[in-house]
Design a protein around this motif. Structure first.
Motif, PDB file in Angstrom:
ATOM      1  N   LEU A  62      16.637  -9.196  -2.151  1.00  0.00           N
ATOM      2  CA  LEU A  62      17.804  -8.817  -1.346  1.00  0.00           C
ATOM      3  C   LEU A  62      17.438  -7.938  -0.158  1.00  0.00           C
ATOM      4  CD1 LEU A  62      20.739  -7.920  -3.760  1.00  0.00           C
ATOM      5  CD2 LEU A  62      20.709  -9.683  -2.000  1.00  0.00           C
ATOM      6  N   ALA A  63      16.404  -7.152  -0.300  1.00  0.00           N
ATOM      7  CA  ALA A  63      16.024  -6.203   0.754  1.00  0.00           C
ATOM      8  C   ALA A  63      15.418  -6.892   1.977  1.00  0.00           C
ATOM      9  CB  ALA A  63      15.046  -5.179   0.199  1.00  0.00           C
ATOM     10  N   GLN A  64      15.023  -8.144   1.849  1.00  0.00           N
ATOM     11  CA  GLN A  64      14.432  -8.854   2.977  1.00  0.00           C
ATOM     12  C   GLN A  64      15.507  -9.166   4.011  1.00  0.00           C
ATOM     13  OE1 GLN A  64      12.152 -12.199   1.612  1.00  0.00           O
ATOM     14  NE2 GLN A  64      11.218 -11.009  -0.024  1.00  0.00           N
ATOM     15  N   ASP A  65      15.231  -8.825   5.267  1.00  0.00           N
ATOM     16  CA  ASP A  65      16.206  -8.981   6.338  1.00  0.00           C
ATOM     17  C   ASP A  65      16.636 -10.422   6.558  1.00  0.00           C
ATOM     18  OD1 ASP A  65      16.342  -6.280   6.857  1.00  0.00           O
ATOM     19  OD2 ASP A  65      14.776  -6.344   8.380  1.00  0.00           O
ATOM     20  N   GLU A  66      15.714 -11.364   6.388  1.00  0.00           N
ATOM     21  CA  GLU A  66      16.038 -12.752   6.695  1.00  0.00           C
ATOM     22  C   GLU A  66      16.870 -13.433   5.612  1.00  0.00           C
ATOM     23  OE1 GLU A  66      12.011 -12.618   4.765  1.00  0.00           O
ATOM     24  OE2 GLU A  66      12.892 -11.576   6.440  1.00  0.00           O
ATOM     25  N   ILE A  67      17.153 -12.756   4.537  1.00  0.00           N
ATOM     26  CA  ILE A  67      17.924 -13.325   3.438  1.00  0.00           C
ATOM     27  C   ILE A  67      19.371 -12.854   3.522  1.00  0.00           C
ATOM     28  CG2 ILE A  67      18.166 -13.403   0.916  1.00  0.00           C
ATOM     29  CD1 ILE A  67      15.630 -14.772   2.157  1.00  0.00           C
ATOM     30  N   SER A  68      20.305 -13.826   3.444  1.00  0.00           N
ATOM     31  CA  SER A  68      21.712 -13.433   3.413  1.00  0.00           C
ATOM     32  C   SER A  68      22.390 -13.844   2.109  1.00  0.00           C
ATOM     33  CB  SER A  68      22.471 -14.004   4.612  1.00  0.00           C
ATOM     34  OG  SER A  68      22.404 -15.399   4.609  1.00  0.00           O
ATOM     35  N   ILE A  69      21.798 -14.817   1.409  1.00  0.00           N
ATOM     36  CA  ILE A  69      22.339 -15.241   0.113  1.00  0.00           C
ATOM     37  C   ILE A  69      21.203 -15.288  -0.903  1.00  0.00           C
ATOM     38  CG2 ILE A  69      23.437 -17.096  -1.193  1.00  0.00           C
ATOM     39  CD1 ILE A  69      24.825 -17.964   1.367  1.00  0.00           C
ATOM     40  N   LEU A  70      21.429 -14.635  -2.022  1.00  0.00           N
ATOM     41  CA  LEU A  70      20.484 -14.672  -3.131  1.00  0.00           C
ATOM     42  C   LEU A  70      21.129 -15.453  -4.263  1.00  0.00           C
ATOM     43  CD1 LEU A  70      17.819 -13.813  -4.486  1.00  0.00           C
ATOM     44  CD2 LEU A  70      18.995 -11.729  -5.226  1.00  0.00           C
ATOM     45  N   VAL A  71      20.458 -16.493  -4.705  1.00  0.00           N
ATOM     46  CA  VAL A  71      20.944 -17.321  -5.802  1.00  0.00           C
ATOM     47  C   VAL A  71      20.058 -17.077  -7.013  1.00  0.00           C
ATOM     48  CG1 VAL A  71      21.344 -19.682  -6.601  1.00  0.00           C
ATOM     49  CG2 VAL A  71      21.740 -19.095  -4.195  1.00  0.00           C
ATOM     50  N   VAL A  72      20.678 -16.798  -8.145  1.00  0.00           N
ATOM     51  CA  VAL A  72      19.951 -16.651  -9.395  1.00  0.00           C
ATOM     52  C   VAL A  72      20.278 -17.874 -10.244  1.00  0.00           C
ATOM     53  CG1 VAL A  72      19.504 -15.217 -11.416  1.00  0.00           C
ATOM     54  CG2 VAL A  72      20.114 -14.136  -9.236  1.00  0.00           C
ATOM     55  N   ASN A  73      19.282 -18.734 -10.407  1.00  0.00           N
ATOM     56  CA  ASN A  73      19.437 -19.954 -11.185  1.00  0.00           C
ATOM     57  C   ASN A  73      19.090 -19.625 -12.640  1.00  0.00           C
ATOM     58  OD1 ASN A  73      18.967 -22.404 -12.553  1.00  0.00           O
ATOM     59  ND2 ASN A  73      18.477 -23.441 -10.642  1.00  0.00           N
ATOM     60  N   LEU A  74      20.089 -19.697 -13.514  1.00  0.00           N
ATOM     61  CA  LEU A  74      19.913 -19.297 -14.910  1.00  0.00           C
ATOM     62  C   LEU A  74      19.650 -20.479 -15.843  1.00  0.00           C
ATOM     63  CD1 LEU A  74      22.745 -16.597 -15.069  1.00  0.00           C
ATOM     64  CD2 LEU A  74      20.284 -16.223 -14.826  1.00  0.00           C
ATOM     65  N   ALA A  75      19.256 -21.628 -15.297  1.00  0.00           N
ATOM     66  CA  ALA A  75      19.059 -22.836 -16.100  1.00  0.00           C
ATOM     67  C   ALA A  75      18.049 -22.645 -17.231  1.00  0.00           C
ATOM     68  CB  ALA A  75      18.621 -23.994 -15.211  1.00  0.00           C
ATOM     69  N   ARG A  82      14.503 -18.011 -10.092  1.00  0.00           N
ATOM     70  CA  ARG A  82      14.706 -18.763 -11.339  1.00  0.00           C
ATOM     71  C   ARG A  82      14.055 -18.035 -12.519  1.00  0.00           C
ATOM     72  NH1 ARG A  82      13.035 -22.873  -7.541  1.00  0.00           N
ATOM     73  NH2 ARG A  82      14.863 -24.060  -6.891  1.00  0.00           N
ATOM     74  N   PRO A  83      14.750 -17.058 -13.093  1.00  0.00           N
ATOM     75  CA  PRO A  83      14.186 -16.393 -14.276  1.00  0.00           C
ATOM     76  C   PRO A  83      14.165 -17.370 -15.454  1.00  0.00           C
ATOM     77  CG  PRO A  83      16.416 -15.621 -13.870  1.00  0.00           C
ATOM     78  CD  PRO A  83      16.062 -16.539 -12.738  1.00  0.00           C
ATOM     79  N   HIS A  84      13.372 -17.047 -16.459  1.00  0.00           N
ATOM     80  CA  HIS A  84      13.293 -17.916 -17.636  1.00  0.00           C
ATOM     81  C   HIS A  84      13.114 -17.077 -18.884  1.00  0.00           C
ATOM     82  CE1 HIS A  84       8.942 -17.246 -17.690  1.00  0.00           C
ATOM     83  NE2 HIS A  84       9.009 -17.381 -16.377  1.00  0.00           N
TER      84      HIS A  84
END
Length: 112
Positions: A35-48, A14-16
């Motif tokens: 993204l480089a972490q093995d256990e992550i398959s989806i990266l969500v960027v919340n731009l709220a 969640r960038p701001h």
């Protein structure tokens, strides 16, 4: 035994403030690290909470999208304000990025 429902690991960033030339490299580094972490398959960027986005900030997102594809992972954006959505539409990147209305909508879609 058959796997009926498998929910991939999701990380939300969640960038701001302003995503611009001043902090675009830091944003890209943070997204790349996630993204480089093995256990992550989806990266969500919340731009709220992002107030503005310039070309450098946009390029950080595009670079991260390219990396996610290369790694076989998914990058999604959510909670994009109307002001930011115009930028994605004008650059025709709204057709390239998966843009969701909100985090809860995204989570529900993952369970469906």
């Amino acid at each position: 035994m058959q796997v009926v429902l498998q929910i991939p690991k999701i990380t939300v960033i969640r960038p701001h403030g302003c995503l611009n030339a001043t902090n675009a490299l830091e944003l890209e580094r943070d997204l790349t690290t996630a993204l480089a972490q093995d256990e992550i398959s989806i990266l969500v960027v919340n731009l709220a909470k992002v107030e503005s986005l310039d070309s450098a900030g946009l390029m950080a997102l595009v670079s991260t999208l390219k990396l996610s594809m290369k790694l076989g992972k998914t990058l999604r954006l959510c909670s994009v304000s109307p002001a930011l959505r115009i930028i994605f539409e004008l650059t025709q990147l709204d057709d390239v990025f998966e843009i969701w209305e909100s985090e809860p909508e995204l989570a529900i879609a993952q369970l469906a």
